[in-house]
Design a protein around this motif. Structure first.
Motif, PDB file in Angstrom:
ATOM      1  N   GLN A  23       0.752  -1.157   0.247  1.00 52.53           N
ATOM      2  CA  GLN A  23       0.079  -0.118   0.158  1.00 52.53           C
ATOM      3  C   GLN A  23       0.968   1.145  -0.071  1.00 52.53           C
ATOM      4  O   GLN A  23       2.080   1.118   0.477  1.00 52.53           O
ATOM      5  N   CYS A  24       0.363   2.273  -0.351  1.00 48.60           N
ATOM      6  CA  CYS A  24       1.186   3.493  -0.357  1.00 48.60           C
ATOM      7  C   CYS A  24       0.374   4.805  -0.369  1.00 48.60           C
ATOM      8  O   CYS A  24      -0.939   4.560  -0.787  1.00 48.60           O
ATOM      9  N   TYR A  47       0.792   7.669  -1.234  1.00 47.84           N
ATOM     10  CA  TYR A  47       0.901   8.892  -2.211  1.00 47.84           C
ATOM     11  C   TYR A  47       0.533   8.314  -3.680  1.00 47.84           C
ATOM     12  O   TYR A  47       0.926   7.208  -4.186  1.00 47.84           O
ATOM     13  N   GLY A  48      -0.459   9.026  -4.354  1.00 42.56           N
ATOM     14  CA  GLY A  48      -1.024   8.559  -5.594  1.00 42.56           C
ATOM     15  C   GLY A  48      -1.494   7.368  -5.750  1.00 42.56           C
ATOM     16  O   GLY A  48      -2.134   6.644  -4.750  1.00 42.56           O
ATOM     17  N   SER A  49      -1.603   7.015  -7.036  1.00 39.16           N
ATOM     18  CA  SER A  49      -2.188   5.460  -6.984  1.00 39.16           C
ATOM     19  C   SER A  49      -1.226   4.474  -7.282  1.00 39.16           C
ATOM     20  O   SER A  49      -1.421   3.227  -8.241  1.00 39.16           O
ATOM     21  N   LEU A  50       0.034   4.450  -6.780  1.00 42.32           N
ATOM     22  CA  LEU A  50       0.952   3.337  -6.699  1.00 42.32           C
ATOM     23  C   LEU A  50       0.464   2.226  -6.381  1.00 42.32           C
ATOM     24  O   LEU A  50       0.783   1.037  -6.856  1.00 42.32           O
ATOM     25  N   ARG A  73      -2.687   0.885  -6.262  1.00 45.54           N
ATOM     26  CA  ARG A  73      -3.424   0.143  -7.439  1.00 45.54           C
ATOM     27  C   ARG A  73      -2.618  -0.369  -8.547  1.00 45.54           C
ATOM     28  O   ARG A  73      -2.996  -1.352  -9.318  1.00 45.54           O
ATOM     29  N   HIS A  74      -1.603   0.611  -9.219  1.00 48.46           N
ATOM     30  CA  HIS A  74      -0.956   0.475 -10.220  1.00 48.46           C
ATOM     31  C   HIS A  74       0.080  -1.097 -10.120  1.00 48.46           C
ATOM     32  O   HIS A  74       0.164  -1.393 -11.144  1.00 48.46           O
ATOM     33  N   SER A 127      -0.707  -3.555  -7.851  1.00 46.41           N
ATOM     34  CA  SER A 127      -1.344  -4.674  -7.068  1.00 46.41           C
ATOM     35  C   SER A 127      -1.341  -6.049  -7.902  1.00 46.41           C
ATOM     36  O   SER A 127      -1.003  -7.067  -7.413  1.00 46.41           O
ATOM     37  N   THR A 167       4.254  11.862 -10.414  1.00 47.09           N
ATOM     38  CA  THR A 167       2.966  11.129 -10.181  1.00 47.09           C
ATOM     39  C   THR A 167       2.702   9.940 -11.166  1.00 47.09           C
ATOM     40  O   THR A 167       3.413  10.238 -12.462  1.00 47.09           O
TER      41      THR A 167
END
Length: 222
Positions: free
Chosen positions: A133-134, A136-139, A141-142, A144, A221
């Motif tokens: 998990q992060c 910051y931003g969508s990392l 999800r990017h 997973s 980002t």
């Protein structure tokens, strides 16, 4: 960035929260051996990556490091080390990157988004052994799906494969001769085991995660 107030540190960091799988089924002797190995791994990674850790509730641990980009390398390294043991064991690990506030002498009382995300991630692990998990931003999800594939791949490694892949990952010299020497095996045997383990995929996943985390922390980002 890191700030220190007294002995309380505030920084962006990575947190790993984990526990030993099926620890209740282990004999006292095996459990003691696994805990000793876990603490040894945590101590090694703390020295290498400016880390601090606690082991608590018998089979649980938390590790925090300022080298956020290396969090998956640390988490998977600990997992491989325990899978390589006799008896072979496994752990669940939830990794998170974000802001933290903690006392180095008492990591388990730390606060901040990375601690929240890491603890919550461990609670939500169902049918998996690793999550990321992060803040910051969508990392998260990017990455997973890739993390789920890496998790599944590690789960299928044998004890010998785990030992050999870990030796490759931690070796400064990636030449198979050097890895073979560290393990007391022949080069041909090490090459056969590494190829059967699809070790390059594991190494590429870790390099990819390091790059993605570094990019996000640098302010870019995705």
């Amino acid at each position: 960035m890191s700030r220190q107030r007294g002995n309380v540190e505030e920084r962006n960091a990575a947190v790993i929260t984990g526990d030993i799988v099926k620890s209740q089924s282990l004999s006292d002797e095996d459990f003691s051996r696994i805990i000793q190995a876990l603490k040894a791994q945590l101590t090694t990674y703390a020295r290498l990556y400016d880390g601090h850790f606690d082991v608590f509730r018998g089979d649980a641990f938390q590790f925090v490091t300022s080298h956020s980009q290396s969090v998956m390398r640390i988490a998977l390294g600990i997992r491989l080390a325990l899978k390589a043991m006799t008896p072979s064991s496994d752990i669940r690990v939830s990794c998170a990157v974000g802001e933290v506030t903690f006392r180095p002498s008492e990591v388990k009382t730390g606060t901040g988004q990375a601690f929240v995300l890491s603890g919550r991630g461990l609670d939500e692990l169902k049918g998996q052994y690793v999550s990321f998990q992060c803040e910051y931003g969508s990392l998260a999800r990017h990455t997973s799906l890739l993390t789920r594939f890496a998790d599944s791949h590690l789960a299928g490694l044998t004890q010998t494969q785990s030992e050999t892949v870990l030796a490759y990952l931690v070796s400064e010299d990636k030449n198979h001769d050097a890895v073979a020497t560290s393990l007391g095996k022949t080069r041909s045997n090490v090459t056969r085991i590494l190829n059967a383990s699809n070790y390059r995929l594991i190494a590429e996943y870790l390099a990819f995660m390091e790059q993605e985390i570094s990019t996000v922390l640098s302010g870019t980002t995705i």
